[in-house]
Motif scaffolding. Structure first.
Motif, PDB file in Angstrom:
ATOM      1  N   ASN A 151       0.835  -1.205   0.000  1.00 11.77           N
ATOM      2  CA  ASN A 151       0.000   0.000   0.000  1.00 11.77           C
ATOM      3  C   ASN A 151       0.861   1.242   0.000  1.00 11.77           C
ATOM      4  O   ASN A 151       1.954   1.258   0.570  1.00 11.77           O
ATOM      5  CB  ASN A 151      -0.869   0.058   1.272  1.00 11.77           C
ATOM      6  N   LEU A 152       0.333   2.291  -0.626  1.00  9.27           N
ATOM      7  CA  LEU A 152       0.941   3.613  -0.551  1.00  9.27           C
ATOM      8  C   LEU A 152      -0.102   4.547   0.041  1.00  9.27           C
ATOM      9  O   LEU A 152      -1.181   4.724  -0.530  1.00  9.27           O
ATOM     10  CB  LEU A 152       1.374   4.105  -1.940  1.00  9.27           C
ATOM     11  N   ALA A 153       0.189   5.095   1.208  1.00 10.79           N
ATOM     12  CA  ALA A 153      -0.750   5.977   1.902  1.00 10.79           C
ATOM     13  C   ALA A 153      -0.103   7.335   2.130  1.00 10.79           C
ATOM     14  O   ALA A 153       1.120   7.478   2.066  1.00 10.79           O
ATOM     15  CB  ALA A 153      -1.150   5.363   3.241  1.00 10.79           C
ATOM     16  N   SER A 154      -0.936   8.339   2.394  1.00  3.76           N
ATOM     17  CA  SER A 154      -0.395   9.679   2.646  1.00  3.76           C
ATOM     18  C   SER A 154      -1.245  10.430   3.647  1.00  3.76           C
ATOM     19  O   SER A 154      -2.431  10.143   3.821  1.00  3.76           O
ATOM     20  CB  SER A 154      -0.313  10.485   1.344  1.00  3.76           C
ATOM     21  N   ILE A 155      -0.605  11.386   4.301  1.00  2.17           N
ATOM     22  CA  ILE A 155      -1.295  12.336   5.179  1.00  2.17           C
ATOM     23  C   ILE A 155      -0.861  13.721   4.717  1.00  2.17           C
ATOM     24  O   ILE A 155       0.335  14.009   4.624  1.00  2.17           O
ATOM     25  CB  ILE A 155      -0.921  12.137   6.660  1.00  2.17           C
ATOM     26  N   VAL A 156      -1.834  14.565   4.396  1.00  2.00           N
ATOM     27  CA  VAL A 156      -1.543  15.907   3.892  1.00  2.00           C
ATOM     28  C   VAL A 156      -2.094  16.937   4.864  1.00  2.00           C
ATOM     29  O   VAL A 156      -3.254  16.860   5.273  1.00  2.00           O
ATOM     30  CB  VAL A 156      -2.175  16.124   2.496  1.00  2.00           C
ATOM     31  N   LYS A 157      -1.261  17.914   5.222  1.00  2.00           N
ATOM     32  CA  LYS A 157      -1.705  19.006   6.087  1.00  2.00           C
ATOM     33  C   LYS A 157      -1.164  20.311   5.527  1.00  2.00           C
ATOM     34  O   LYS A 157      -0.051  20.346   4.993  1.00  2.00           O
ATOM     35  CB  LYS A 157      -1.223  18.808   7.522  1.00  2.00           C
ATOM     36  N   SER A 158      -1.948  21.372   5.660  1.00  2.00           N
ATOM     37  CA  SER A 158      -1.479  22.663   5.151  1.00  2.00           C
ATOM     38  C   SER A 158      -2.171  23.809   5.869  1.00  2.00           C
ATOM     39  O   SER A 158      -3.261  23.660   6.421  1.00  2.00           O
ATOM     40  CB  SER A 158      -1.723  22.770   3.642  1.00  2.00           C
ATOM     41  N   ASN A 159      -1.497  24.950   5.878  1.00  2.00           N
ATOM     42  CA  ASN A 159      -2.090  26.204   6.322  1.00  2.00           C
ATOM     43  C   ASN A 159      -1.693  27.261   5.310  1.00  2.00           C
ATOM     44  O   ASN A 159      -1.172  26.947   4.246  1.00  2.00           O
ATOM     45  CB  ASN A 159      -1.651  26.549   7.756  1.00  2.00           C
ATOM     46  N   LYS A 160      -1.909  28.537   5.629  1.00  2.00           N
ATOM     47  CA  LYS A 160      -1.663  29.584   4.630  1.00  2.00           C
ATOM     48  C   LYS A 160      -0.189  29.742   4.262  1.00  2.00           C
ATOM     49  O   LYS A 160       0.131  30.251   3.195  1.00  2.00           O
ATOM     50  CB  LYS A 160      -2.228  30.922   5.108  1.00  2.00           C
ATOM     51  N   ASP A 161       0.707  29.291   5.147  1.00  2.00           N
ATOM     52  CA  ASP A 161       2.132  29.486   4.880  1.00  2.00           C
ATOM     53  C   ASP A 161       2.900  28.210   4.541  1.00  2.00           C
ATOM     54  O   ASP A 161       3.993  28.277   3.988  1.00  2.00           O
ATOM     55  CB  ASP A 161       2.811  30.131   6.105  1.00  2.00           C
ATOM     56  N   LYS A 162       2.339  27.052   4.879  1.00  2.00           N
ATOM     57  CA  LYS A 162       3.111  25.818   4.737  1.00  2.00           C
ATOM     58  C   LYS A 162       2.222  24.637   4.369  1.00  2.00           C
ATOM     59  O   LYS A 162       1.094  24.530   4.847  1.00  2.00           O
ATOM     60  CB  LYS A 162       3.845  25.533   6.058  1.00  2.00           C
ATOM     61  N   SER A 163       2.770  23.753   3.525  1.00  2.00           N
ATOM     62  CA  SER A 163       2.091  22.498   3.188  1.00  2.00           C
ATOM     63  C   SER A 163       3.035  21.359   3.532  1.00  2.00           C
ATOM     64  O   SER A 163       4.247  21.453   3.330  1.00  2.00           O
ATOM     65  CB  SER A 163       1.756  22.441   1.691  1.00  2.00           C
ATOM     66  N   ASP A 164       2.478  20.287   4.060  1.00  2.00           N
ATOM     67  CA  ASP A 164       3.275  19.144   4.473  1.00  2.00           C
ATOM     68  C   ASP A 164       2.571  17.874   4.002  1.00  2.00           C
ATOM     69  O   ASP A 164       1.369  17.706   4.208  1.00  2.00           O
ATOM     70  CB  ASP A 164       3.415  19.125   6.001  1.00  2.00           C
ATOM     71  N   VAL A 165       3.325  16.988   3.332  1.00  2.00           N
ATOM     72  CA  VAL A 165       2.752  15.706   2.922  1.00  2.00           C
ATOM     73  C   VAL A 165       3.685  14.598   3.380  1.00  2.00           C
ATOM     74  O   VAL A 165       4.905  14.685   3.239  1.00  2.00           O
ATOM     75  CB  VAL A 165       2.486  15.639   1.396  1.00  2.00           C
ATOM     76  N   TYR A 166       3.084  13.578   3.978  1.00  2.00           N
ATOM     77  CA  TYR A 166       3.820  12.423   4.488  1.00  2.00           C
ATOM     78  C   TYR A 166       3.329  11.197   3.727  1.00  2.00           C
ATOM     79  O   TYR A 166       2.126  10.953   3.621  1.00  2.00           O
ATOM     80  CB  TYR A 166       3.545  12.279   5.986  1.00  2.00           C
ATOM     81  N   TYR A 167       4.267  10.447   3.134  1.00  2.00           N
ATOM     82  CA  TYR A 167       3.933   9.215   2.411  1.00  2.00           C
ATOM     83  C   TYR A 167       4.512   8.023   3.161  1.00  2.00           C
ATOM     84  O   TYR A 167       5.641   8.083   3.665  1.00  2.00           O
ATOM     85  CB  TYR A 167       4.544   9.219   1.004  1.00  2.00           C
ATOM     86  N   LYS A 168       3.735   6.944   3.214  1.00  3.60           N
ATOM     87  CA  LYS A 168       4.243   5.695   3.786  1.00  3.60           C
ATOM     88  C   LYS A 168       3.957   4.574   2.797  1.00  3.60           C
ATOM     89  O   LYS A 168       2.813   4.383   2.378  1.00  3.60           O
ATOM     90  CB  LYS A 168       3.612   5.376   5.133  1.00  3.60           C
ATOM     91  N   PHE A 169       5.022   3.854   2.422  1.00  5.83           N
ATOM     92  CA  PHE A 169       4.897   2.756   1.478  1.00  5.83           C
ATOM     93  C   PHE A 169       5.220   1.464   2.206  1.00  5.83           C
ATOM     94  O   PHE A 169       6.294   1.313   2.787  1.00  5.83           O
ATOM     95  CB  PHE A 169       5.864   2.969   0.308  1.00  5.83           C
ATOM     96  N   THR A 170       4.274   0.529   2.221  1.00  2.00           N
ATOM     97  CA  THR A 170       4.423  -0.748   2.913  1.00  2.00           C
ATOM     98  C   THR A 170       4.384  -1.877   1.898  1.00  2.00           C
ATOM     99  O   THR A 170       3.566  -1.856   0.972  1.00  2.00           O
ATOM    100  CB  THR A 170       3.278  -0.942   3.933  1.00  2.00           C
TER     101      THR A 170
END
Length: 200
Positions: A151-170
């Protein structure tokens, strides 16, 4: 005279505009170079997860034991995309399968081509165009002993100044006869994008 001057001015303007027009130039790039066009899953991420997971599988002591005196037959299931992006998981699967096959430790059953293989065997058996002594027979193919899936999963979070994406591949390797998972590993990627304020 005024018409001639006006015409000359227009011609000059067109010449200047044409001379300053942007031109697209195509060049070859390094396919292994780090790609940072945007924060989404890209070619660098694909290469990273495929390489890390394949290397982990190949150096695993369990896999060393499984491949000591034989080349096990593996079926690679299509990877599940659990992210919110459209990701070509078939490319990841292809990269992993190719590297494992090149290692000389495994053989593969390509489930994506079963229908085409069946059609060819049916043609050889019933088409009347192939010598029956040389035709491939039904029921002679080798079945897979192990299944590789992940599986390839992700968690995405963002605000007005920053975006962050985390991917996990199992990725997991299952013994199809016993149902036991013989090997598993995972790799992670975190990417951030933020506004940078430049002072003059």
């Amino acid at each position: 005279m005024n018409k001639l001057l006006a015409f000359s001015a227009i011609a000059l303007a067109l010449t200047v505009t044409t001379a300053c027009t942007n031109k697209s130039v195509v060049r070859y790039g390094d396919a292994t170079a780090v790609e940072t066009t945007d924060i989404n899953f890209g070619s660098t991420d694909l290469q990273k997860v495929a390489s890390q997971m394949t290397d982990s599988l190949l150096v695993s002591p369990v896999v060393g034991t499984l491949t000591a005196n034989t080349r096990p037959v593996i079926f690679v299931e299509s990877l599940k995309n659990k992210t919110s992006e459209h990701i070509d998981t078939e490319s990841i699967t292809d990269s992993i399968s190719t590297k494992l096959l090149r290692s000389g430790k495994f053989r593969f059953v390509d489930m994506g081509r079963v229908a085409a293989a069946r059609e060819q065997i049916q043609f050889q058996q019933a088409g009347g165009m192939v010598d029956t002594n040389k035709a491939v027979q039904f029921g002679q193919q080798v079945g897979a002993q192990y299944m590789l899936y992940g599986n390839l999963a992700s968690i995405v979070k963002s605000n007005k100044d920053k975006s962050d994406v985390y991917y996990k591949f199992t990725l997991r390797l299952m013994d199809l006869q016993s149902g036991l998972v013989e090997w598993a590993d995972e790799t992670e990627i975190r990417k951030t994008k933020e506004k940078e304020f430049v002072s003059w």
